[in-house]
Design a protein around this motif. Sequence first.
Motif, mmCIF file in Angstrom:
data_model
loop_
_atom_site.group_PDB
_atom_site.id
_atom_site.type_symbol
_atom_site.label_atom_id
_atom_site.label_comp_id
_atom_site.label_asym_id
_atom_site.label_seq_id
_atom_site.Cartn_x
_atom_site.Cartn_y
_atom_site.Cartn_z
ATOM 1 N N SER A 10 -0.399 58.446 41.433
ATOM 2 C CA SER A 10 -1.151 59.139 42.481
ATOM 3 C C SER A 10 -2.071 58.179 43.216
ATOM 4 O O SER A 10 -2.206 58.250 44.444
ATOM 5 C CB SER A 10 -1.962 60.292 41.870
ATOM 6 O OG SER A 10 -1.130 61.224 41.236
ATOM 7 N N GLY A 11 -2.694 57.272 42.474
ATOM 8 C CA GLY A 11 -3.590 56.302 43.100
ATOM 9 C C GLY A 11 -2.860 55.346 44.026
ATOM 10 O O GLY A 11 -3.343 55.022 45.114
ATOM 11 N N ASP A 12 -1.673 54.883 43.601
ATOM 12 C CA ASP A 12 -0.903 53.962 44.437
ATOM 13 C C ASP A 12 -0.453 54.623 45.737
ATOM 14 O O ASP A 12 -0.534 54.026 46.817
ATOM 15 C CB ASP A 12 0.323 53.455 43.672
ATOM 16 C CG ASP A 12 -0.050 52.476 42.569
ATOM 17 O OD1 ASP A 12 -1.200 52.001 42.575
ATOM 18 O OD2 ASP A 12 0.798 52.192 41.710
ATOM 19 N N ALA A 15 -1.809 57.314 47.137
ATOM 20 C CA ALA A 15 -2.986 57.672 47.930
ATOM 21 C C ALA A 15 -3.576 56.468 48.650
ATOM 22 O O ALA A 15 -4.229 56.608 49.688
ATOM 23 C CB ALA A 15 -4.040 58.316 47.037
ATOM 24 N N SER A 16 -3.341 55.276 48.108
ATOM 25 C CA SER A 16 -3.871 54.057 48.726
ATOM 26 C C SER A 16 -3.014 53.582 49.902
ATOM 27 O O SER A 16 -3.428 52.682 50.644
ATOM 28 C CB SER A 16 -3.960 52.931 47.688
ATOM 29 O OG SER A 16 -4.808 53.301 46.620
ATOM 30 N N SER A 17 -1.845 54.181 50.045
ATOM 31 C CA SER A 17 -0.936 53.785 51.121
ATOM 32 C C SER A 17 -1.146 54.658 52.354
ATOM 33 O O SER A 17 -1.743 55.721 52.285
ATOM 34 C CB SER A 17 0.522 53.888 50.649
ATOM 35 O OG SER A 17 0.729 53.154 49.458
ATOM 36 N N SER A 18 -0.643 54.181 53.472
ATOM 37 C CA SER A 18 -0.732 54.927 54.729
ATOM 38 C C SER A 18 0.660 55.363 55.164
ATOM 39 O O SER A 18 1.653 54.668 54.921
ATOM 40 C CB SER A 18 -1.368 54.067 55.834
ATOM 41 O OG SER A 18 -2.686 53.698 55.487
ATOM 42 N N ASN A 63 -3.774 60.026 57.568
ATOM 43 C CA ASN A 63 -4.251 58.654 57.421
ATOM 44 C C ASN A 63 -5.740 58.485 57.679
ATOM 45 O O ASN A 63 -6.352 57.537 57.177
ATOM 46 C CB ASN A 63 -3.482 57.726 58.369
ATOM 47 C CG ASN A 63 -2.024 57.580 57.971
ATOM 48 O OD1 ASN A 63 -1.685 57.614 56.798
ATOM 49 N ND2 ASN A 63 -1.158 57.424 58.961
ATOM 50 N N THR A 118 -11.536 62.992 51.744
ATOM 51 C CA THR A 118 -11.111 61.731 52.347
ATOM 52 C C THR A 118 -9.584 61.643 52.260
ATOM 53 O O THR A 118 -8.956 62.361 51.466
ATOM 54 C CB THR A 118 -11.725 60.547 51.595
ATOM 55 O OG1 THR A 118 -11.223 60.537 50.241
ATOM 56 C CG2 THR A 118 -13.239 60.644 51.592
ATOM 57 N N TYR A 158 -7.824 59.399 50.834
ATOM 58 C CA TYR A 158 -7.446 59.015 49.466
ATOM 59 C C TYR A 158 -7.490 60.219 48.526
ATOM 60 O O TYR A 158 -6.539 60.475 47.772
ATOM 61 C CB TYR A 158 -8.379 57.916 48.955
ATOM 62 C CG TYR A 158 -8.062 57.471 47.540
ATOM 63 C CD1 TYR A 158 -7.123 56.470 47.311
ATOM 64 C CD2 TYR A 158 -8.694 58.064 46.441
ATOM 65 C CE1 TYR A 158 -6.815 56.059 46.017
ATOM 66 C CE2 TYR A 158 -8.390 57.666 45.146
ATOM 67 C CZ TYR A 158 -7.459 56.667 44.946
ATOM 68 O OH TYR A 158 -7.148 56.282 43.667
ATOM 69 N N PHE A 199 -4.229 61.877 46.819
ATOM 70 C CA PHE A 199 -4.231 61.822 45.354
ATOM 71 C C PHE A 199 -3.971 63.208 44.782
ATOM 72 O O PHE A 199 -3.146 63.386 43.874
ATOM 73 C CB PHE A 199 -5.566 61.279 44.851
ATOM 74 C CG PHE A 199 -5.577 60.958 43.385
ATOM 75 C CD1 PHE A 199 -5.432 59.649 42.947
ATOM 76 C CD2 PHE A 199 -5.734 61.957 42.437
ATOM 77 C CE1 PHE A 199 -5.438 59.340 41.582
ATOM 78 C CE2 PHE A 199 -5.727 61.669 41.082
ATOM 79 C CZ PHE A 199 -5.587 60.361 40.652
#
Length: 220
Positions: A50-52, A54-57, A75, A83, A85, A89
């Motif tokens: 989920s973190g990976d 969520a860190s992407s656009s 984005n 937010t 992220y 997530f």
Amino acid sequence: MGIFFKRSLGDNSQAVINYLSSPDTSSVMSFDSQQSLTQSDVFTAVKILSGDIASSSFVQRKNGRSDDLILEKLNVQPNVSMTPYAFLFAVTAQMLLTGNSFVVVNRKEKKVIDLTFAKPSQIVIYEDDITGELSYEYTDLGGRSRRLTSKEMLHFKAFTLNGKTGISPLYALKTELSMLKNGNNLLSAFFNKGIQAGGILKLSKANINNEAKKQIKKRL
């Protein structure tokens, strides 16, 4: 337009149900996506994935068709309380745990205002029995319900057999999760009771005094 009928989020094929069903149901725990988070391995895997994501656009594919306003919201700022992220997530974690994740697209005069994260418990899916078109009944936190078209809903599916409802990847770990839970319970019970082992030492045809008994206890 045909008659709509309700499609359950648990509407899986009989083949999957038979595959996942254990012949000894007493030894396999019932599947619960929220309870699965109490397992450290599942929690870590869901957190990392989920973190990976969520860190992407989100990027529009070349020559692809998309709603630029929806991409911008995903984005930049999905809504006033989350937010990008935190929003992505939650969407990804829900998809991994339950197989389905929903985002309500709120529009005003055809313009995207914001995006609302919705839990599967807030959604009822309806399918037209002629066209196969899906619609969604969304119930907000205030208890108000409204019917949405597929253009007003982003439906993410982790794994699907029919293209319309998702299945959680955790179903494949049904037996493993049961073994992990039973193993943790065994270790927990062992340490709760302590490590000292009970027992009685018997000496056949021996007559020892108190001093000898103390020496034996020290050696043990």
